[in-house]
Each structure stands twice: as structure tokens, then as C-alpha cells.
Scaffold this active site. Structure first.
Site, PDB file in Angstrom:
ATOM      1  N   ASP A   7       0.870  -1.165   0.000  1.00  0.00           N
ATOM      2  CA  ASP A   7       0.000   0.000   0.000  1.00  0.00           C
ATOM      3  C   ASP A   7       0.926   1.240   0.000  1.00  0.00           C
ATOM      4  OD1 ASP A   7      -2.239   1.753   0.540  1.00  0.00           O
ATOM      5  OD2 ASP A   7      -1.590   1.750   2.635  1.00  0.00           O
ATOM      6  N   ASP A   9      -0.263   5.100   0.870  1.00  0.00           N
ATOM      7  CA  ASP A   9      -0.577   6.085   1.917  1.00  0.00           C
ATOM      8  C   ASP A   9      -0.651   5.406   3.284  1.00  0.00           C
ATOM      9  OD1 ASP A   9      -1.023   8.583   0.367  1.00  0.00           O
ATOM     10  OD2 ASP A   9      -2.447   7.283  -0.658  1.00  0.00           O
ATOM     11  N   GLY A  49     -10.116   7.540  -1.439  1.00  0.00           N
ATOM     12  CA  GLY A  49     -10.202   8.337  -2.659  1.00  0.00           C
ATOM     13  C   GLY A  49     -10.540   9.777  -2.336  1.00  0.00           C
ATOM     14  N   LYS A  51     -11.625  12.378  -4.179  1.00  0.00           N
ATOM     15  CA  LYS A  51     -12.889  12.953  -4.681  1.00  0.00           C
ATOM     16  C   LYS A  51     -14.061  12.421  -3.858  1.00  0.00           C
ATOM     17  CE  LYS A  51     -12.039  11.849  -9.129  1.00  0.00           C
ATOM     18  NZ  LYS A  51     -10.597  11.728  -9.370  1.00  0.00           N
ATOM     19  N   LYS A  82      -5.991  20.061  -5.392  1.00  0.00           N
ATOM     20  CA  LYS A  82      -5.391  19.381  -4.227  1.00  0.00           C
ATOM     21  C   LYS A  82      -4.193  18.535  -4.636  1.00  0.00           C
ATOM     22  CE  LYS A  82      -4.960  15.393  -1.874  1.00  0.00           C
ATOM     23  NZ  LYS A  82      -4.814  13.993  -2.294  1.00  0.00           N
ATOM     24  N   THR A 121      -4.685   5.850  -4.292  1.00  0.00           N
ATOM     25  CA  THR A 121      -4.358   7.258  -4.564  1.00  0.00           C
ATOM     26  C   THR A 121      -4.147   7.498  -6.062  1.00  0.00           C
ATOM     27  OG1 THR A 121      -3.149   9.123  -3.604  1.00  0.00           O
ATOM     28  CG2 THR A 121      -1.841   7.265  -4.364  1.00  0.00           C
ATOM     29  N   ASP A 180      -1.879  -0.391   6.200  1.00  0.00           N
ATOM     30  CA  ASP A 180      -1.932   0.344   7.479  1.00  0.00           C
ATOM     31  C   ASP A 180      -3.355   0.534   7.994  1.00  0.00           C
ATOM     32  OD1 ASP A 180      -2.361   2.231   5.246  1.00  0.00           O
ATOM     33  OD2 ASP A 180      -2.643   3.659   6.877  1.00  0.00           O
TER      34      ASP A 180
END
Ligand code: XBP
Ligand code: MG
Length: 235
Positions: A7, A9, A49, A51, A82, A121, A180
Site C-alpha cells: 500500500d 498512503d 479516494g 474525490k 489538491k 491514490t 496500514d
């Protein structure tokens, strides 16, 4: 154990505060007074996500904004802005890898173990994080990169994992995922992928039932320890 699936993030790096600040920058730039503090963001992380997370925030806090005729353009535009702020932070070196993860990656890589990525992401975020921290060629260390652009539904649905397994040509049981969060764990479980959880401040305390193990840090973690935990799943 034929491949490690990372993963991004919260696993490769503690990225979520940089994401959070980038959302806030985008809201301010667009003239909105919305501000996501850490407590609110912890709640918003329920939804993967960016959005989808903005929409979830509006549903709970600014439902009238969702009535705007241009809402389906507004959310992607805010998210694009962003992403720009977030990538700048990565490129400026403001988001280091989690302690211990680079040593683990380098050790595993030296043995020829296959690597892949399974994340929700935006693709450019993965590229910028890897390049900033591991060098220009680091994307090439991964046999395939499953990101938020390759499948229509994000974690906790299993699609990104099944996409990665298909690309690798491996059975789920032959891989080990490093995650995580509960959303990541559930995605693994639905895909049949054994999953080791290493928590961070945003995810500690979540329900990790069914994980192979739950650790707090990558510091001192070796390939031997990963093989040990993987052995628990495969007897
Ligand atoms: C990560 C996410 C992402 C990031 C933001 O979850 O949910 O949405 O928070 O990135 P995971 P984007 O670690 O489970 O993949 O704004 O690019 O979506
Ligand atoms: Mg994560």
C-alpha cells in the site's frame, strides 16, 4: 512468498497530513471556508479516494453545496488542485518514507523478490513519492502499480488487489500485502491476499481482525520477519 504488495498512503509514508493540508489549500484557493483538522480527517479517512472523501465531507457538513448544478465539475476541479498542492509537497521533500521501510525494500530487492503496489491514490502521487525518496528509477522496482486510476472502485473493495494479482500472474496466497488501515485489510481479505498491518497515528485502534499480525513500525523489520509472519498464513 513470491511477491510483496505495498500500500502507499500510511504504509510507505505517513502521507495523510500532507494530503489533508493539500485539501485545505485547495479549498482556500477556491474561496471555501472548509478546513479539515486532524480529528475530522481521521473520520473522513473512512472513505478512500480524494474525490469520494470531498463528497462524503459535503454530505455530512455542507449538504447544500451538493445541490449546486456544477457539483460534478467542482469536486474533480478541487481534487485536481489538491493533487497539485500535494505533489509540490512531495517534490519539496516534505514527505519522507516511514522509518525502516527503505532498508526493508532494499533488503528484499537484493534477493530478487517481486514488488507491486496496490493503492487508491492518484497515479502522479505514487510517482512523485517514489522518485523523491528512492530516486528516479524507483518506479521500475515494482513489477506493476495498481493505483486509483486502474479500477473503478477503490478499497475496501478488492479490485485493485485482483488487478495486481492478474498482472503479476500469481495466486493471492503467494503474496503478502503490507497495509496500514482497515479499508486496506478488508480489500486484501476480499481478494484472498494475506495482510500484515503496520499501524500509524491515523489508523491505530481500528479493527484489524483477520490480519496476520499488527505491528507499529517498520524499524528493524527484516525479510526474515516478513517470511515468519507469512508462514503463519501458509502453515
Ligand atoms: C489512501 C487514500 C487516498 C489518499 C488521498 O488510502 O484513501 O484517497 O488519502 O489520495 P489507501 P487521492 O492507503 O488505503 O490506498 O486524493 O489521490 O485520492
Ligand atoms: Mg493506506
Amino acid at each position: 512468498m513470491k511477491a510483496l504488495i505495498f500500500d502507499v498512503d500510511g504504509t510507505l509514508a505517513d502521507t495523510e497530513d500532507a494530503h489533508r493540508e493539500a485539501f485545505n489549500d485547495a479549498f482556500a484557493k477556491a474561496g471555501f471556508d472548509w478546513h479539515w483538522d486532524r480529528a475530522l480527517y481521521k473520520h473522513l479517512l473512512k472513505v478512500t479516494g480524494g474525490k469520494q472523501r470531498i463528497r462524503f465531507f459535503l454530505e455530512e457538513n455542507r449538504p447544500e453545496v451538493l445541490e449546486r448544478a456544477d457539483i460534478d465539475e467542482l469536486i474533480p476541479a478541487l481534487h485536481k488542485s489538491k493533487t497539485g498542492f500535494y505533489v509540490s509537497r512531495l517534490e519539496n521533500g516534505q514527505v519522507p518514507l516511514r522509518p525502516g521501510i527503505e532498508a526493508l525494500i532494499r533488503e528484499c530487492r537484493a534477493t530478487g523478490l517481486t514488488f507491486a503496489i496496490a493503492t487508491t491514490t492518484t497515479p502522479v502521487n505514487v510517482e512523485a513519492l517514489l522518485k523523491a525518496n528512492l530516486g528516479e528509477d524507483a518506479l521500475g522496482w515494482f513489477a506493476c502499480i495498481g493505483d486509483g486510476g486502474v479500477v473503478p472502485v477503490l478499497k475496501p473493495e478488492p479490485d485493485v488487489y485482483t488487478w495486481v494479482l492478474d498482472k503479476l500472474g500469481l495466486d493471492a496466497a503467494d503474496t503478502l500485502a503490507l497495509e496500514d488501515s482497515r479499508n486496506g485489510l478488508v480489500a486484501c481479505q476480499r481478494a484472498g491476499v494475506p495482510c500484515l498491518i503496520v499501524t500509524n497515528d491515523y489508523t491505530v485502534g481500528q479493527d484489524f481482525g483477520g490480519a496476520l499480525d499488527i505491528w507499529e513500525t517498520y524499524e528493524g523489520v527484516t525479510l526474515e520477519r516478513l517470511r515468519g509472519v507469512y508462514g503463519k498464513a501458509n502453515g
